[in-house]
Motif scaffolding. Structure first.
Motif, mmCIF file in Angstrom:
data_model
loop_
_atom_site.group_PDB
_atom_site.id
_atom_site.type_symbol
_atom_site.label_atom_id
_atom_site.label_comp_id
_atom_site.label_asym_id
_atom_site.label_seq_id
_atom_site.Cartn_x
_atom_site.Cartn_y
_atom_site.Cartn_z
ATOM 1 N N GLY A 104 -1.253 -11.282 1.204
ATOM 2 C CA GLY A 104 -1.738 -9.980 0.763
ATOM 3 C C GLY A 104 -2.319 -9.904 -0.628
ATOM 4 N N ARG A 105 -2.195 -10.976 -1.417
ATOM 5 C CA ARG A 105 -2.570 -10.860 -2.834
ATOM 6 C C ARG A 105 -4.057 -10.567 -3.027
ATOM 7 N N VAL A 106 -4.929 -11.347 -2.434
ATOM 8 C CA VAL A 106 -6.371 -11.163 -2.616
ATOM 9 C C VAL A 106 -6.851 -9.857 -1.976
ATOM 10 N N PRO A 107 -6.503 -9.571 -0.715
ATOM 11 C CA PRO A 107 -6.953 -8.306 -0.121
ATOM 12 C C PRO A 107 -6.504 -7.077 -0.909
ATOM 13 N N THR A 108 -5.268 -7.097 -1.417
ATOM 14 C CA THR A 108 -4.760 -5.942 -2.159
ATOM 15 C C THR A 108 -5.548 -5.735 -3.442
ATOM 16 N N ARG A 109 -5.819 -6.826 -4.164
ATOM 17 C CA ARG A 109 -6.586 -6.715 -5.408
ATOM 18 C C ARG A 109 -7.978 -6.155 -5.153
ATOM 19 N N ILE A 110 -8.662 -6.688 -4.152
ATOM 20 C CA ILE A 110 -10.048 -6.280 -3.905
ATOM 21 C C ILE A 110 -10.126 -4.846 -3.400
ATOM 22 N N ARG A 111 -9.269 -4.507 -2.436
ATOM 23 C CA ARG A 111 -9.363 -3.154 -1.872
ATOM 24 C C ARG A 111 -8.894 -2.099 -2.860
#
Length: 328
Positions: A104-111
């Motif tokens: 979840g780290r990358v998707p959470t940051r981008i969204r």
């Protein structure tokens, strides 16, 4: 088959422009009734400060059901471990098949950055050119890219307690054609910004409403998902026209909102509405040049679903990830 997607695989799969479009669509789908956004389930025991949040979403147009398990464990800081970890599960809405499991780290940051961009597109003054950042970590770098995609940002004023974080921020934004100014205080950031993004895991408010000037737009993003932590003081909430990503989620998770309510400065009824309603035309956004608007971004499962759809489709297209037959 279930596609397992690690953080390193996800890092460059979706552009910020694509993500902003997907997030805006997700907010609008909630308002139009073609997506379901339930309130989060927050799990905790009296023996620990740790919280475990289940954030879900269901969407017709994206054809997905999604759920993210977010672990928020402040004590990890003392062990040199991330204080937040998460995983996102995507399932086919029609068949129920588990399509993917994403770190979840990358998707959470981008969204999260994309949500601030969507809010700023609809709530900030269109001529906003100075971006203020309280906090300068990876989320701040993503916010520069996101806000530049929707507003004519030419200057960034930022503040952080950490010299190493500031150095990493400058390196991560060096390719942008913008002026970067290191502020000596949070107050300087607030007073110079047209759009202010607060991006710290603060417990006590760093930002004071007495510093807000007419026309400011605020994206309150960084406080931990619990109703006793906040970045914005009650005066800031009182002076602003407040919009949220999801009312049930904000009531459960937002200290910025709920502590101001607890102090009797505002009421829940003072919230203007959800951002999706502004996008759909059901809620009035900015009414004048002098309005102070504030988007209380606490994070919702529908945004994980929206970015999850983008990342899953891109991974399939490029043959990335590890496929596992979970039925065996």
């Amino acid at each position: 088959m279930t596609l397992v997607l690690t953080a390193s695989t996800l890092e460059s799969l979706a552009s910020m422009t694509e993500t902003i479009t997907a997030v805006e669509r997700g907010f609008g789908d909630i308002a139009r009734g073609t997506a379901l956004q339930p309130g989060p389930l927050s799990l905790h025991l009296p023996s620990s400060e740790a919280r475990y949040l289940l954030m879900a979403g269901l969407a017709e147009s994206q054809g997905l059901a999604a759920v993210k398990l977010l672990s928020d464990i402040p004590a990890n800081h003392h062990e040199g471990l991330p204080t937040q970890r998460s995983s996102i599960l995507l399932a086919d809405r029609r068949t129920g098949e588990t399509l993917a499991l994403l770190d979840g780290r990358v998707p959470t940051r981008i969204r999260t950055a994309a949500a601030s961009a969507v809010a700023s597109r609809f709530l900030a003054r269109p001529d906003s050119s100075t971006l203020g950042l309280v906090g300068a970590g990876a989320l701040a770098i993503a916010h520069v890219e996101a806000l530049m995609a929707v507003l004519p940002i030419r200057k960034v004023v930022m503040w952080s307690r950490s010299a190493s974080t500031l150095a990493a921020f400058k390196a991560g934004t060096a390719h942008h054609q913008i002026e970067v100014v290191r502020a000596s205080s949070v107050q300087q950031v607030v007073e110079e910004a047209d759009v202010l993004c607060t991006l710290t895991p603060s417990v006590e408010p760093l930002v004071r409403g007495e510093w807000f000037r007419p026309g400011l737009h605020v994206n309150a993003v960084g406080a931990r998902p619990r109703p006793t932590h906040r970045e914005i003081d009650s005066e800031g909430m009182r002076r602003s026209r407040v919009f949220v990503d999801s009312m049930p989620t904000a009531i459960e998770k937002s200290g910025d909102l709920m502590m101001a309510v607890a102090e009797g400065v505002i009421t829940i009824d003072d919230v203007e509405g959800e951002l999706g309603g502004v996008i759909a035309g059901d809620v009035t956004g900015r009414e004048s040049e002098d309005d102070i608007t504030l988007f209380n971004s606490v994070g919702i499962g529908m945004l994980d679903l929206a970015i999850g759809r983008l990342l899953y489709d891109a991974a399939v297209l490029h043959g990335l990830g590890t496929s596992i037959d979970m039925s065996r």
